[in-house]
Every structure is written in C-alpha cells, then in structure tokens.
Design an enzyme around this catalytic site. Structure first.
Site, PDB file in Angstrom:
ATOM      1  N   ASP A 152       9.262   2.854  -0.336  1.00  0.00           N
ATOM      2  CA  ASP A 152       8.225   3.499   0.464  1.00  0.00           C
ATOM      3  C   ASP A 152       8.443   3.073   1.915  1.00  0.00           C
ATOM      4  O   ASP A 152       8.049   1.979   2.326  1.00  0.00           O
ATOM      5  CB  ASP A 152       6.837   3.093  -0.034  1.00  0.00           C
ATOM      6  N   LYS A 170       4.314   8.756   8.979  1.00  0.00           N
ATOM      7  CA  LYS A 170       4.108   8.087  10.282  1.00  0.00           C
ATOM      8  C   LYS A 170       5.087   8.549  11.361  1.00  0.00           C
ATOM      9  O   LYS A 170       4.911   9.642  11.893  1.00  0.00           O
ATOM     10  CB  LYS A 170       4.058   6.573  10.071  1.00  0.00           C
ATOM     11  N   TYR A 212       0.856  -1.184   0.000  1.00  0.00           N
ATOM     12  CA  TYR A 212       0.000   0.000   0.000  1.00  0.00           C
ATOM     13  C   TYR A 212       0.893   1.235   0.000  1.00  0.00           C
ATOM     14  O   TYR A 212       1.857   1.314   0.766  1.00  0.00           O
ATOM     15  CB  TYR A 212      -0.887   0.008   1.249  1.00  0.00           C
TER      16      TYR A 212
HETATM   17  C1  LIG Z   1       0.466   4.548   5.820  1.00  0.00           C
HETATM   18  C2  LIG Z   1       1.194   4.339   4.555  1.00  0.00           C
HETATM   19  C3  LIG Z   1       1.065   5.215   3.469  1.00  0.00           C
HETATM   20  C4  LIG Z   1       0.051   6.332   3.447  1.00  0.00           C
HETATM   21  O1  LIG Z   1       0.302   7.273   4.430  1.00  0.00           O
HETATM   22  P1  LIG Z   1      -0.889   8.267   4.878  1.00  0.00           P
HETATM   23  O2  LIG Z   1      -0.234   9.198   5.819  1.00  0.00           O
HETATM   24  O3  LIG Z   1      -1.939   7.380   5.490  1.00  0.00           O
HETATM   25  O4  LIG Z   1      -1.377   8.943   3.657  1.00  0.00           O
HETATM   26  C5  LIG Z   1       1.861   5.017   2.374  1.00  0.00           C
HETATM   27  N1  LIG Z   1       2.744   4.016   2.325  1.00  0.00           N
HETATM   28  C6  LIG Z   1       2.901   3.138   3.347  1.00  0.00           C
HETATM   29  C7  LIG Z   1       3.910   2.062   3.242  1.00  0.00           C
HETATM   30  C8  LIG Z   1       2.114   3.266   4.483  1.00  0.00           C
HETATM   31  O5  LIG Z   1       2.244   2.373   5.469  1.00  0.00           O
END
Ligand SMILES: *Cc1c(COP(=O)(O)O)cnc(C)c1O
Length: 428
Positions: A238, A266, A143
């Site tokens: 990511d 995060k 994701y």
């Molecule tokens: C949480 C997450 C996102 C999206 O971040 P948001 O702050 O919720 O938009 C993108 N990539 C990864 C790997 C994530 O865990």
C-alpha cells in the site's frame, strides 16, 4: 475578540458530525479548535482568522509541489474548460497509466479510481478473486483506508481472526482478517507455516506512515516477499502515502522489492481525488470486463483530477527532484534532533524522502507498541506552541509529516528555530 475559526467550527457541528468530513481533522487528539483554511500558496496556508502557517501536512501528503502550484492549477483549469467528466475513456487516462507504468517497474497494468480507500478495497477483492482464497493479513497500526475488512484489530491470539475496530462492521467482514505486528518476522513465519495456503494476500505499508513514521527492519519486507511467493499469496504494497513521496520509485524502489500489486493515491492526484491499483498483468486481467472480479467507478479517471495528477507526476520526475526534497526533509529532522538535544527534551525525528516523523521518545520507534508508548502529552503541548509560532503540523502524535518542493531552506530553518523555542518552553 471572537475567532472566525471558533465560529465556523461551532456552525459546522450543527450540520456535519463532529464538524469535520474526516475524523482526524477535528483536533480531538491534540485538543482545541481545528483551523479552517481559506487559502494556500506554496509552503503556506492561511486560516479563517487570517493567520498564516508553514504547512507540514500538505493535505496529508498529496501536495508535494506545495499549495496551488501554478502549472498544476493551469492544467486543471484548462482541462475543466473542456468538460468536467464523460464516463467514457479519455486519452489523458491512457497517458497517466503509461506514466505510472514507466515510473514504477512492478506495474504492468493498472486501473484508476478516486481514493486510496477504493484502491486498497479493490486490490484486496482482486487478490481474493485471483487466488480463490479469503484470508487477508494486515499489520497493526498500518492504515489502508476504511473498507470493512480493514477496520480490524488483532484477535486474542496470533492465529485468531480479528475483531471489528469500528461499530457497523459485522464480524463476518472482519472474520477473514489476521492482524500481525509490523516488523515482526517471526510472527509472519509462524502464520505462514500454519495457514499459508489460506492466505489470499498480505497488505502492508512498506514504510509505515499512519502510526507516525516507522521504517521496516532489515529483512522484514524480504521475508514478506519470500513467504508470499512460496505460498502463492498476493503481496500488496500500500503505497498510497509513500508512492512518489519517499522517492520516484516508491518504497519498492528504495528497498528493491517487487510486490504483486501496488495501491496508490495522494500524490498521484496532486490534490484532487485520484487513486490507482496495479501490478502483475496476469492478476490485473482478472478484473471485469476481462475477468470475473467486479470493480467500477462513475468518476474513475476523471479528466480534471487526472490532469492535476499527470502534471504533478511530470514535475516530480524531473532530475534531482527527490534528492532536493529528501535533503530539505533531512535538514528539518537533523535540525530538530539538534535543538531537542540542546533543550534536553527526550524527543527525536527521522525521515524517508519527503516524509518525516517527530517522536517524543529517545529513538525512532520500530513497532506500533513503541509509538503508542511515546509521550503524547508532551507532543500535544509542543503542537499548540508550534501552532502559535505559525507552524502547522499534523494534529496527532501518530501521524507523519510532509515537506513539499515549495518549502525553502529558509522555511525549514525558521521551523527549526520555532521548534527550539517551543521545546525550551516545554522544559521550562
Ligand atoms: C491515506 C491512505 C489510505 C486511504 O486513502 P484515502 O484517499 O484517504 O481513502 C490508504 N492507505 C494509506 C497507506 C494511506 O496513507
């Protein structure tokens, strides 16, 4: 007795679609009523009925210091008193950028944004602008936020472009995205052999955390690095979840791989909205105002959010921080593995740094297909039993869990004891 959680959820559904501001919060996967939280302190949260839980969600990863860490709260309130936002540069953004560059060697330059979604969306646009190519490669089950070009499921064949996985995404937006299987080196090699020179970027959760926790197989990340280098494609790690969560140097530090671009979120906001993307200076300098790739944000680098993030980064950079966090997380998964064996339940757990996965299958999964084949019903029953025991896990079998520095060994041991009790009930 009526539950305040139930009342609040019923009222919320009148005004907010599904009663929640982000879908997984709605408990659809596990069933039942989501808990509304009124307070958090350290490793614990309190719901609207006053029941307390040991929290292993930590706002989905950011709260690596636990809830309401006094130093972070003080940084936020002190900064807020000086003004909430300027829409102009501040020194603290510079200090934050400096700190991130110091901690993650692949970052030469970076830009701050307000969410992980914004970070990945911007990194992909930048990779496309830098290479002059359109094709984006991602892996099923990873994701990367909810930008249109990422809400895509695999097409009918390896080299066919993906289909939108959400209504509202035009085929034009998903039609440049190729979706491969995580950990499948052969597929990536075949794709690059046929279409390598069209690939703008490969984006990957180098340790996957959004299809529960899956580690990369030996050679997988190395193959991505090699193929991207050979074909002039941009490799994007990511690390929105894994950055400052699996270790101080992220997955790239653990595995010794240098991506071209990294996305963060995060933990770097410490519980407030901060994201970032950065990497090679020659790529980053393609951004406006220096270059032709447009990217902007009214609240980007917001001082209050950056104050929370910077204080969090300072605290987690202390010597031994991640050794202790990883050891506590290990204690949790080792304990779970022992009690699962003793109860005779086909379940196991694994961890990387401060994140962990619990799987209702005999061994930790290595692919999306294996995760999906786990016993979801067993997880859901286990989930609700644990909730009754006062342990708050992510309300889905397909999410990773998070331990914070505020979790004590006694918290961990109490959680393992609760798990033992719940697993025995499962087989009874
Ligand atoms: C949480 C997450 C996102 C999206 O971040 P948001 O702050 O919720 O938009 C993108 N990539 C990864 C790997 C994530 O865990």
């Amino acid at each position: 007795m009526t539950s305040r959680n139930d009342e609040l959820f019923a009222q919320s559904q009148q005004f907010i679609p599904g009663g929640v501001n982000s879908p997984v919060r709605a408990f659809r996967s596990v069933g039942g009523t989501p808990r509304f939280f009124s307070r958090g302190q350290g490793s614990r949260v309190w719901d609207a009925d006053g029941k307390s839980y040991l929290d292993y969600v930590g706002s989905w990863g950011p709260l690596i210091l636990g809830h309401a860490d006094p130093d972070v709260v003080r940084a936020v309130t002190d900064t807020a008193a000086l003004g909430l936002s300027f829409g102009a540069p501040t020194e603290m953004e510079l200090r934050m950028a400096e700190k991130l560059v110091e901690l993650l060697p692949s970052l030469e330059k970076l830009r701050l944004v307000s969410s992980g979604t914004e970070a990945t969306m911007s990194a992909i646009r930048l990779a496309r602008g830098f290479t002059g190519r359109s094709t984006l490669v991602k892996f099923e089950g990873c994701y990367h936020g909810h930008a249109d070009s990422l809400l895509v499921k695999a097409g009918s064949g390896l080299l066919t472009f993906g289909q939108p996985s959400s209504a509202g995404v035009p085929a034009d937006c998903s039609g440049h995205t190729l979706v491969l299987d995580y950990n499948d080196i052969d597929q990536v090699e075949r794709l690059f052999a046929e279409k390598g020179d069209e690939v703008a970027c490969v984006i990957v959760e180098a340790v996957a955390g959004n299809m529960n926790l899956i580690k990369p197989k030996a050679g997988f990340l190395e193959a991505l690095r090699e193929l991207c280098t050979k074909h002039g494609s941009v490799l994007i790690f990511d690390e929105v979840m894994t950055g400052f969560r699996v270790g101080l140097g992220g997955v790239q530090g653990l595995y010794g791989i240098r991506p071209d671009l990294t996305t963060l979120g995060k933990v770097i906001g410490g519980g407030l909205p901060v994201g970032a993307f950065g990497g090679r200076a020659d790529i980053m300098d393609k951004l406006a105002p220096l270059g032709p790739v447009y990217q902007a944000g009214t609240l980007s680098g917001n001082p209050v959010a950056v104050a929370a993030g910077l204080k969090t980064l300072e605290k987690i950079a202390a010597p031994g921080f991640f050794d202790q966090l990883a050891a506590k997380t290990r204690r949790l998964v080792d304990g779970f593995n022992t009690v699962a064996r003793e109860a005779g339940v086909l379940a196991c757990a694994d961890s990387v740094g401060g994140m962990f996965g619990i799987y209702f299958r005999p061994t930790p999964p290595t692919s999306y297909a294996e995760v999906m084949a786990g016993d979801k019903d067993a997880f859901n029953r286990f989930y609700h039993l644990m909730l009754l025991e006062g342990v708050y896990l992510a309300p889905s079998a397909f999410e990773a869990g998070f331990v914070s520095a505020a979790h004590s060994e006694a918290d961990i041991d109490a959680t393992v004891a609760a798990a033992a009790k719940c697993l025995e009930k499962l087989v009874a």
